[in-house]
Design a protein around this motif. Sequence first.
Motif, PDB file in Angstrom:
ATOM      1  N   GLY A 262       0.811  -1.213   0.000  1.00  0.00           N
ATOM      2  CA  GLY A 262       0.000   0.000   0.000  1.00  0.00           C
ATOM      3  C   GLY A 262       0.840   1.257   0.000  1.00  0.00           C
ATOM      4  N   LEU A 263       0.461   2.227   0.840  1.00  0.00           N
ATOM      5  CA  LEU A 263       1.117   3.533   0.846  1.00  0.00           C
ATOM      6  C   LEU A 263       2.562   3.480   1.305  1.00  0.00           C
ATOM      7  N   ILE A 264       2.930   2.465   2.099  1.00  0.00           N
ATOM      8  CA  ILE A 264       4.312   2.428   2.579  1.00  0.00           C
ATOM      9  C   ILE A 264       5.283   2.044   1.464  1.00  0.00           C
ATOM     10  N   ALA A 265       4.750   1.697   0.279  1.00  0.00           N
ATOM     11  CA  ALA A 265       5.631   1.456  -0.863  1.00  0.00           C
ATOM     12  C   ALA A 265       6.197   2.760  -1.410  1.00  0.00           C
ATOM     13  N   GLN A 266       5.565   3.879  -1.104  1.00  0.00           N
ATOM     14  CA  GLN A 266       6.032   5.156  -1.665  1.00  0.00           C
ATOM     15  C   GLN A 266       7.463   5.496  -1.252  1.00  0.00           C
ATOM     16  N   PRO A 267       7.815   5.414   0.054  1.00  0.00           N
ATOM     17  CA  PRO A 267       9.217   5.684   0.413  1.00  0.00           C
ATOM     18  C   PRO A 267      10.197   4.716  -0.245  1.00  0.00           C
ATOM     19  N   SER A 268       9.790   3.463  -0.418  1.00  0.00           N
ATOM     20  CA  SER A 268      10.664   2.482  -1.066  1.00  0.00           C
ATOM     21  C   SER A 268      10.883   2.836  -2.524  1.00  0.00           C
ATOM     22  N   LEU A 269       9.835   3.280  -3.199  1.00  0.00           N
ATOM     23  CA  LEU A 269       9.969   3.706  -4.593  1.00  0.00           C
ATOM     24  C   LEU A 269      10.864   4.940  -4.709  1.00  0.00           C
ATOM     25  N   CYS A 270      10.752   5.853  -3.755  1.00  0.00           N
ATOM     26  CA  CYS A 270      11.637   7.024  -3.746  1.00  0.00           C
ATOM     27  C   CYS A 270      13.083   6.606  -3.524  1.00  0.00           C
ATOM     28  N   SER A 271      13.293   5.613  -2.647  1.00  0.00           N
ATOM     29  CA  SER A 271      14.633   5.095  -2.399  1.00  0.00           C
ATOM     30  C   SER A 271      15.202   4.466  -3.667  1.00  0.00           C
ATOM     31  N   LEU A 272      14.377   3.681  -4.345  1.00  0.00           N
ATOM     32  CA  LEU A 272      14.788   3.083  -5.615  1.00  0.00           C
ATOM     33  C   LEU A 272      15.172   4.164  -6.613  1.00  0.00           C
ATOM     34  N   SER A 273      14.340   5.196  -6.711  1.00  0.00           N
ATOM     35  CA  SER A 273      14.574   6.269  -7.676  1.00  0.00           C
ATOM     36  C   SER A 273      15.890   6.984  -7.406  1.00  0.00           C
ATOM     37  N   LYS A 274      16.180   7.281  -6.136  1.00  0.00           N
ATOM     38  CA  LYS A 274      17.419   7.986  -5.789  1.00  0.00           C
ATOM     39  C   LYS A 274      18.643   7.131  -6.102  1.00  0.00           C
ATOM     40  N   ALA A 275      18.561   5.841  -5.779  1.00  0.00           N
ATOM     41  CA  ALA A 275      19.703   4.957  -6.039  1.00  0.00           C
ATOM     42  C   ALA A 275      19.933   4.784  -7.537  1.00  0.00           C
ATOM     43  N   VAL A 276      18.853   4.661  -8.300  1.00  0.00           N
ATOM     44  CA  VAL A 276      18.974   4.520  -9.753  1.00  0.00           C
ATOM     45  C   VAL A 276      19.547   5.798 -10.362  1.00  0.00           C
ATOM     46  N   ALA A 277      19.042   6.950  -9.923  1.00  0.00           N
ATOM     47  CA  ALA A 277      19.535   8.230 -10.451  1.00  0.00           C
ATOM     48  C   ALA A 277      21.009   8.415 -10.136  1.00  0.00           C
ATOM     49  N   SER A 278      21.411   8.053  -8.918  1.00  0.00           N
ATOM     50  CA  SER A 278      22.810   8.177  -8.530  1.00  0.00           C
ATOM     51  C   SER A 278      23.697   7.269  -9.385  1.00  0.00           C
ATOM     52  N   ALA A 279      23.239   6.031  -9.610  1.00  0.00           N
ATOM     53  CA  ALA A 279      24.019   5.099 -10.415  1.00  0.00           C
ATOM     54  C   ALA A 279      24.129   5.583 -11.861  1.00  0.00           C
ATOM     55  N   ARG A 280      23.044   6.083 -12.384  1.00  0.00           N
ATOM     56  CA  ARG A 280      23.072   6.592 -13.758  1.00  0.00           C
ATOM     57  C   ARG A 280      23.998   7.800 -13.890  1.00  0.00           C
ATOM     58  N   SER A 281      24.029   8.636 -12.848  1.00  0.00           N
ATOM     59  CA  SER A 281      24.902   9.810 -12.908  1.00  0.00           C
ATOM     60  C   SER A 281      26.369   9.415 -12.922  1.00  0.00           C
ATOM     61  N   SER A 282      26.661   8.187 -12.456  1.00  0.00           N
ATOM     62  CA  SER A 282      28.044   7.699 -12.475  1.00  0.00           C
ATOM     63  C   SER A 282      28.364   6.951 -13.774  1.00  0.00           C
ATOM     64  N   GLY A 283      27.384   6.894 -14.684  1.00  0.00           N
ATOM     65  CA  GLY A 283      27.624   6.272 -15.981  1.00  0.00           C
ATOM     66  C   GLY A 283      27.075   4.869 -16.145  1.00  0.00           C
ATOM     67  N   LEU A 284      26.382   4.342 -15.125  1.00  0.00           N
ATOM     68  CA  LEU A 284      25.850   2.983 -15.213  1.00  0.00           C
ATOM     69  C   LEU A 284      24.492   2.968 -15.910  1.00  0.00           C
ATOM     70  N   ARG A 285      24.272   1.915 -16.670  1.00  0.00           N
ATOM     71  CA  ARG A 285      22.973   1.707 -17.307  1.00  0.00           C
ATOM     72  C   ARG A 285      22.122   0.874 -16.350  1.00  0.00           C
ATOM     73  N   VAL A 286      21.025   1.455 -15.870  1.00  0.00           N
ATOM     74  CA  VAL A 286      20.199   0.788 -14.858  1.00  0.00           C
ATOM     75  C   VAL A 286      18.767   0.639 -15.351  1.00  0.00           C
ATOM     76  N   GLU A 287      18.252  -0.566 -15.215  1.00  0.00           N
ATOM     77  CA  GLU A 287      16.866  -0.883 -15.568  1.00  0.00           C
ATOM     78  C   GLU A 287      16.044  -1.032 -14.293  1.00  0.00           C
ATOM     79  N   PRO A 288      15.073  -0.151 -14.007  1.00  0.00           N
ATOM     80  CA  PRO A 288      14.196  -0.343 -12.849  1.00  0.00           C
ATOM     81  C   PRO A 288      13.039  -1.280 -13.210  1.00  0.00           C
ATOM     82  N   LEU A 289      12.815  -2.295 -12.375  1.00  0.00           N
ATOM     83  CA  LEU A 289      11.810  -3.317 -12.650  1.00  0.00           C
ATOM     84  C   LEU A 289      11.009  -3.611 -11.393  1.00  0.00           C
TER      85      LEU A 289
END
Length: 245
Positions: A16-43
Motif C-alpha cells: 500500500g502507501l508504505i511502498a512510496q518511500p521504497s519507490l523514492c529510495s529506488l529512484s534515488k539509487a537509480v539516479a545516482s548510479a546513472r549519474s556515475s555512468g551505469l545503465r540501470v533498468e528499474p523493474l
Amino acid sequence: MAEYDITAVINGHAEGLIAQPSLCSLSKAVASARSSGLRVEPLAILDRPNPITLEVFAEYARIEPELRIEIVEHGDLGFSRNSAVEKSRGKWIAFLDADDLWGADWLIRAHAAAEADPRKIVWHPEVCAYFGVTPYVFLHIDMEDPSFCIADLGYTNLWTSLCFTAADLLRAVPYAGTDLKNGIGYEDWCWNVDVLHSGGIHKIVPSTAHAIRTKGVSLVKQTSAADSIPRPSDYFRKLIAARRM
C-alpha cells in the motif's frame, strides 16, 4: 551482452502507501548510479498486488515512465524473485522489497565491488538498520572475515534478501518456494545456503547500509508462527562428511 549494467528490482504485493518511500529510495539509487555512468533498468514485480499497492506503483510509473511493472500470480516471494530474474535485462541484479530502503549509493558501491572480484559472490550491505515495530541494528558478516563460522548458518540466517549479485548466478541458483502448511519457509535463508552449495560465497560491501521495516504482521513472523524451517539441504551433510575424511 546484457542491455543494462544493473536491473534494480523492487518486489511488492500488499504494501500500500508504505511502498512510496521504497519507490523514492529506488529512484534515488537509480539516479545516482546513472549519474556515475551505469545503465540501470528499474523493474517492479508485483505478486498478487492489492488495489492500493497497484495504484501506488501505477502512479509512480506515470512520474517515472522507465519503471517497468510486471504482475505475477505466485503468492510466493521466492518465485517472485525468480520471475524478476527471468524478466531482467541486466548483467547484475539488486533486490529491494517494497517496504524497505536502500542507501543512495548502494548500487554504485555494490557494482564496483562486484566488477572488481570475478568470483561467484553475493554482495550484502555492511549494516541493516531495522525500524518500525522492532528497531535494532544488524551487522552482516563477510564469509572471509576470520570470525565467520559456517555452523552459525545452521541455526540462523546470516544475510538478508536485499542482495546484489550476477543474473547468471540467480539463474543457476533459483529461489525455492515456501510451503508453510508443511513447515517449509525462509526462502532467503534457504537460498543463502544454496549459494554456498553451488560454490558461491557471501560478502559485504564496506560502508553501505539498508533500512529494513519491521511490522506487526510480516512473512517472517508468519513463518515463525508456523514453526517452519528452511527447506532441507545436502550442504551441511557434505560439510560433515568432508570433516570425517
